[in-house]
Design an enzyme around this catalytic site. Structure first.
Site, short mmCIF file in Angstrom:
data_model
loop_
_atom_site.label_atom_id
_atom_site.label_comp_id
_atom_site.label_asym_id
_atom_site.label_seq_id
_atom_site.Cartn_x
_atom_site.Cartn_y
_atom_site.Cartn_z
N ALA A 1 -23.50 82.01 2.22
CA ALA A 1 -24.29 83.21 1.37
C ALA A 1 -25.40 82.13 1.60
O ALA A 1 -26.53 83.18 1.80
CB ALA A 1 -23.14 82.68 0.09
N GLU A 2 -25.51 81.00 1.69
CA GLU A 2 -26.65 79.97 1.98
C GLU A 2 -27.88 80.85 2.98
O GLU A 2 -29.14 80.89 3.34
CB GLU A 2 -27.06 78.53 1.45
CG GLU A 2 -28.34 77.65 1.92
CD GLU A 2 -28.80 78.42 0.71
OE1 GLU A 2 -29.97 77.32 0.24
OE2 GLU A 2 -28.04 78.82 -0.46
N GLU B 1 -34.41 76.13 44.81
CA GLU B 1 -33.67 76.09 43.64
C GLU B 1 -33.05 76.20 43.07
O GLU B 1 -31.27 76.84 44.43
CB GLU B 1 -33.95 77.66 42.95
CG GLU B 1 -35.42 77.83 43.43
CD GLU B 1 -36.05 79.15 42.39
OE1 GLU B 1 -35.04 80.20 42.34
OE2 GLU B 1 -37.40 79.52 42.36
N ASP C 1 -24.84 80.11 38.52
CA ASP C 1 -23.74 81.10 38.77
C ASP C 1 -23.24 82.03 37.50
O ASP C 1 -22.28 81.66 36.43
CB ASP C 1 -22.61 80.66 39.12
CG ASP C 1 -21.47 81.51 40.51
OD1 ASP C 1 -21.66 82.62 39.74
OD2 ASP C 1 -20.11 81.29 39.97
N CYS D 1 11.16 92.30 26.27
CA CYS D 1 10.67 91.04 26.23
C CYS D 1 10.97 89.87 26.66
O CYS D 1 12.69 90.03 26.37
CB CYS D 1 10.09 90.52 24.57
SG CYS D 1 9.95 89.04 24.34
S1 IVH Z 1 -34.01 85.61 43.57
C1 IVH Z 1 -34.70 88.87 45.83
N1 IVH Z 1 -32.63 83.02 42.52
O1 IVH Z 1 -28.32 85.23 42.78
C2 IVH Z 1 -34.08 87.49 45.16
N2 IVH Z 1 -31.33 84.18 42.72
O2 IVH Z 1 -27.14 86.92 45.48
C3 IVH Z 1 -33.24 88.26 44.04
N3 IVH Z 1 -29.23 83.36 41.29
O3 IVH Z 1 -28.58 88.77 41.47
C4 IVH Z 1 -32.48 86.13 43.01
N4 IVH Z 1 -29.70 81.70 41.24
O4 IVH Z 1 -27.97 86.47 40.04
C5 IVH Z 1 -32.25 84.47 42.91
N5 IVH Z 1 -32.39 80.74 41.80
C6 IVH Z 1 -32.60 81.87 41.88
C7 IVH Z 1 -31.19 82.68 41.31
C8 IVH Z 1 -30.65 83.33 41.93
C9 IVH Z 1 -28.56 82.27 40.96
C10 IVH Z 1 -28.41 84.85 41.85
C11 IVH Z 1 -28.61 86.16 40.77
C12 IVH Z 1 -28.95 87.48 42.12
C13 IVH Z 1 -27.69 86.53 43.25
C14 IVH Z 1 -28.11 87.04 44.34
#
Ligand code: IVH
Length: 686
Positions: free
Chosen positions: A46-47, A125, A129, A422
């Protein structure tokens, strides 16, 4: 705090109004994070609603530039019947995969050959997932956002994206790059491992199927038609790229990453520049070595050519850019054979098929069971008894069957059929339209009843010590109890008649049952085992209604008017109380003299205006949290005892402050007393 009235008063000047607006935005952001992300609200519903209402009213009268990023804009949209298609202004590409250092070097060689250069620098990078999303910002304001879909067209999940606390609704200005009129920002929505496990535990408690892994949980949460549900899911986002960037000009991918961070987007702090492919391989190995200690799941690293003009030159083939590569970690998979598929009946009657397999070591853990979720899943993967299968364990998650090894089929495998009756009670099995689960409809199904009793007695519910799965089943099978209310009529003689029940343990059990006669209302509501009503929802209901009678007589409208309670939960509550069998049990509770205790609303706690000093360590929380609790209830915390101190809270191993308090006759209270005072009575550890 400035003016606390619900509607802005005429006399409030503009400056005061804007100050109050910014104060409210901060307070609400804080409480909504406690509420949605940390699952630990500090103020009543409520708050919270009152603060929100006050802010909405003020914003209506005193609009400002920050409106788009106000918490009033995050949740509040009505559920959709389906998502609108969203055409990505610039298609979302996917990534080519590589396994191992050899393939990573091949990638680099190919680029150097095509670009006719000696050395290429990269950005490396973590590959999260989760699921890829595309966000549209216009003049710095979040406008829309969508899932990747097939890369050309995704689903418009704007309302859900807005509920992600880390997603900025408004970009920050930065010195190096002006905010473009239009920009597509790309990234990954994901769920961290710990909140994921917590969410799954809650789902199991509430009779729902757990998600197989954090990725599925993130995807399922983002694709909810009701943004209120998404808001309750602990989603996060990291941004790692741009699509059409309008007038924003960049020279390198590294510059994009830096600028995204400067604009206020969450960017993974593990992203690095790598001056050549050796540095990339070293990065891959480093990330692989810290993988299990990261709070989120990753399935590899992504390498991207740093210079954008080189990226342009390289272009893409079959929807994957030539300038980027996903370097995958080997999955924790193993092959085994399915010996049987058994069906388990849960508390709410849900039938869950479970694969019983030849035990196999998967990434250091011996696995012999895997959930198959439901019949659709089995049909989709065409899993049969006798099949050789590939199973996978992702992190600490329940193992899953990835696929059947078809080349090993002999023809002697047996297809699985969901039983028509079941397996526990022989009653009819139904599958409701729109549901993946089959359910046993018999409310008296022994499997369900036993599960129900076990749940009733469990720690988060009535906390009846010693009454676990075995004893619940034993009492039930001996026909001493048929429902949880019968527990309160048990006698010592009956218990002594059971196998292996000694005098002492019978007494202990009766004592534990006795102690549970005055439960907190929320524990009792949770213990009832209403479908979709977990611990959190039970708390909300207890706070809102204050008594079981009030909850029982609530109509659909009153229920759905509660923040966080959607039509599905409301329906299930109504059905529960409408069911004659449940009403009989509830009456029996009443006859047994059970009296659930209404929660103390925070506004009535005795902390308002009081000054607290803590000494020694607290069991249930740290000092900062204790301070936050006191402050959220209008009290203050001081570090030393003075004549003005209202209470000294003495934790474990208190210091000299305790003595000082005693000398000055200042009331000394225990942690337990403090928590009760703060309206959060202690939950005793086992
Ligand atoms: S770049 C053209 N950077 O990986 C570049 N994708 O298989 C497109 N993903 O659909 C993606 N971390 O869901 C990029 N650091 C990252 C990522 C990343 C995860 C996934 C993303 C993409 C899939 C590609």
């Amino acid at each position: 705090m400035a003016g606390r009235e619900d509607s802005p008063s005429k006399i409030m000047d503009k400056e005061a109004a804007h100050q109050r607006i910014s104060e409210l935005r901060k307070t609400i952001e804080y409480h909504s994070a406690r509420y949605y992300q940390q699952d630990a609200p500090e103020i009543s519903d409520a708050e919270y609603d009152r603060l929100m209402k006050e802010l909405q009213n003020l914003e209506a009268c005193y609009p400002d530039d920050e409106l788009a990023s106000s918490p009033t804009q995050r949740v509040g949209a009505a559920p959709l019947s389906k998502f609108a298609p969203f055409t990505h202004p610039q298609p979302m590409l996917s990534l080519a995969n590589a396994f191992g250092a050899g393939e990573i070097r091949d990638f680099d060689s190919r680029i150097r050959r095509l670009a006719k250069v000696e050395r290429v620098d990269y950005v490396a990078e973590p590959k999260l997932d989760g699921l890829a999303v595309n966000l549209i910002y216009e003049n710095g304001q979040f406008r829309r956002g969508a899932t990747r879909g097939d890369g050309a067209v995704g689903e418009d999940v704007s309302q859900n994206l807005k509920t992600i606390a880390s997603l900025p609704l408004k970009m920050k200005t930065c010195a190096s790059h002006t905010i473009p009129e239009f920009i597509e920002v790309r990234g990954e929505v994901y769920m961290e491992k710990e909140p994921f496990e917590k969410l799954n535990r809650r789902r199991v408690e509430e009779g729902e199927a757990p998600f197989a892994n954090p990725r599925n949980a993130a995807a399922g949460s983002l694709r909810q038609l009701d943004p209120k549900i998404t808001a309750r899911r602990p989603l996060n986002i990291f941004l790692y790229g741009v699509g059409s960037a309008g007038n924003a000009a960049f020279g390198s991918h590294w510059e994009i990453i830096q600028t995204l961070a400067a604009w206020g987007f969450p960017v993974n702090p593990l992203i690095r520049q790598a001056s050549d492919i050796d540095a990339c391989i070293a990065y891959f190995e480093h990330i692989a070595s810290i993988r299990s200690s990261l709070p989120y799941d990753i399935d590899g690293v992504v390498l991207k050519v740093n210079r954008l003009e080189l990226q342009a030159l390289l272009g893409s083939v079959s929807r994957s850019p030539r300038w980027a590569l996903a370097c995958k970690f080997p999955a924790e998979q193993a092959a085994t054979v399915i010996q049987d598929i058994i069906v388990q009946v849960g508390r709410t009657g849900t039938l869950t098929p479970v694969a019983v397999m030849e035990p196999v070591n998967v990434g250091g853990v011996l696995v012999s069971r895997a959930t198959l979720h439901n019949e659709d899943e089995i049909l989709k993967k065409d899993i049969r008894v006798g099949d050789a299968v590939l199973i996978q364990r992702a992190g600490d998650v329940i193992p899953e069957v990835v696929s059947v090894i078809l080349s090993k089929r002999t023809g002697r495998e047996k297809e699985f059929r969901m039983p028509r009756a079941c397996p526990e009670c022989g009653s009819e099995i139904v599958r409701q339209a729109g549901e993946a689960a089959h359910r046993c409809v018999n409310l008296s199904c022994p499997a369900q009843l036993k599960e129900h009793i076990r749940h009733f007695a469990s720690r988060g519910a009535m906390d009846i010590e010693g009454l676990g799965e075995k004893l619940s089943a034993q009492l039930f099978d001996a026909k001493l109890i048929n429902d949880p209310a019968d527990l309160y009529f048990l006698t010592k003689e009956q218990l002594l008649g059971l196998d292996r029940q000694a005098e002492k343990s019978a007494e202990n059990l009766l004592d534990a049952i006795e102690r549970s006669r005055t439960p907190a209302l929320d524990k009792f509501i949770f213990a009832l085992g209403i479908r979709h009503v977990g611990e959190r929802t039970a708390k909300l209901l207890a706070h809102h209604f204050g008594s079981l009678e009030a909850l029982m007589s609530a109509g659909r409208e009153e229920l759905t008017a509660i923040h966080e309670i959607g039509p599905e939960i409301a329906q299930s509550i109504l059905e529960f109380f409408a069911e004659a069998k449940n009403r009989i049990v509830l009456e029996k509770f009443q006859r047994a003299g059970l009296s659930p205790q209404a929660p103390v609303p925070p506004a009535q706690t005795g902390l308002q205006g009081k000054s607290f000093v803590f000494t020694g360590s607290l069991e249930s929380m740290g000092r900062n949290e204790a301070k936050a609790v006191v402050e959220s209830l209008g009290g203050v915390v001081h570090s030393s005892v003075t004549g003005k101190t209202s209470y000294v809270v003495a934790g474990r191993e208190p210091g000299s402050k305790l003595e000082k308090a005693r000398k000055q006759n200042i009331p000394v209270i225990s942690e337990e007393e403090f928590l009760t005072m703060a309206g959060r009575p202690i939950r005793r550890p086992a």
